[in-house]
Design an enzyme around this catalytic site. Sequence first.
Site: not given
Ligand code: UD1
Length: 422
Positions: A22-23, A120, A125, A308, A400
């Site tokens: 999915k990701n 979620c 985030r 995850d 999901r």
């Molecule tokens: C993706 C995955 C999710 C997984 C996560 C971490 C998808 C669709 N989802 O989520 O399943 O749990 O990676 O492996 O691929 N952060 C910031 N600012 C930003 C972006 C991120 O502070 O602009 C923080 C987030 O709040 C979090 C951390 O960085 O604490 C990691 O987030 P991120 O790697 O961006 O996760 P997702 O891409 O949302």
Amino acid sequence: MEKLRIQGPTRLQGTVRASGAKNAALPILAACLLTDEPVSLRRLPAVQDIRTMVRLLAHLGLESSPIDDGLRICGSVLEAATIDDEAPYELVKTMRASALVLGPLLARRGHARVSLPGGCAIGVRPIDQHLAGLAALGADVRLQHGYVEATAKSLQGARFRFTMPTVGGTENVMMAACLAKGTTVLENCAREPEIVDLAVLLNAMGARVEGAGEATLVIEGVESLGGCEHKVIADRIETGTYLIAGAMTGGDVTVEGSHAADLAPLLEKLDENGATVEGRDDSIRVRCQGELRPRGIVTEPHPGFPTDLQAQYTALMTQANGLATVAETVFENRFQHVPELVRMGADIQIEGTHALVHGATPLSGATVMATDLRASACLVLAGLVAEGETIVDRIYHLDRGYETMESKLQSLGARVERIHSS
Ligand code: UD1
């Protein structure tokens, strides 16, 4: 409201096939916005998040038609005047990954308006890093009325360093940079296998992305991108969930189609826990007999232990003999499964970012509430070893991200069924 009813305990045995990741599929679908030519995607998982992304693409003017094991996505079917550049709140609120259309829309159409994401409830985030990266490429980015509005006449290659390795941020900026003028260097990038899969797709479309899977990405911008065919990688998180289920139930589970190297941190742990692990390029088998040994984990960006799989591993540790410390460093609010596990008989204390799991405790079936996607999977695993009937409520979270979970579990011998009740 749909629920899962599980009758435990059961010992799982047999083979299941991994679905597409999915990701990986979510950013790959967003990347289809970068071209007018058809992109054929195979091994797309039939899960709710993918349906949401396809609806979002339809809203943005892309058509999809079914092909064997996937979809053909095509952007050239609509007149430019009828095409919308907005990802509305109604679509984005259920899925944070909707923000992934921002970079491609901006790069291809010069404008994007995307609602700030939901998803979620596992932490704050923000998407500040996505926005800072796009601004570094020359976009004018504003936040107004709960929407991000980004514009750029043309994007310009630049050097940008993420303050943390963000998966979605790396993907968003990487996609935009493919159509920027000149060279972009992205530093402190996330290194997940899903990012590598996106780079493989982009390069098949004619992009010039180097370094995917490493901390620094170098992207030479090109004039335009074309269509291609692509098969999405296997879902390592789904795979890990079934392997943990196998170990937890003292069973023997093989997941076919999955690549062991992508799951190394989990497989090493399962080995330390006392399971027998056979990891290959195209299948992974986990067997477990006798006592499980407790081992701590610390979640980290890839190649660390994936956040995850934290909830599922926490469920596993309730069945290991002794104390295991589970440390969550990626998200700030990701222990919502713990109170539900405790209701089933687990002995777990939360101390800040750590969960202290004292095992082995017998679990007893209960009605429990799923709060997010991976927490739901953790409760299903707990239900498999619990004595009696477990009802997992709110399984729309599970839907999901897990394709036909109940039939896969049934094929491994679990007594699980989907029930409809108010
Ligand atoms: C993706 C995955 C999710 C997984 C996560 C971490 C998808 C669709 N989802 O989520 O399943 O749990 O990676 O492996 O691929 N952060 C910031 N600012 C930003 C972006 C991120 O502070 O602009 C923080 C987030 O709040 C979090 C951390 O960085 O604490 C990691 O987030 P991120 O790697 O961006 O996760 P997702 O891409 O949302």
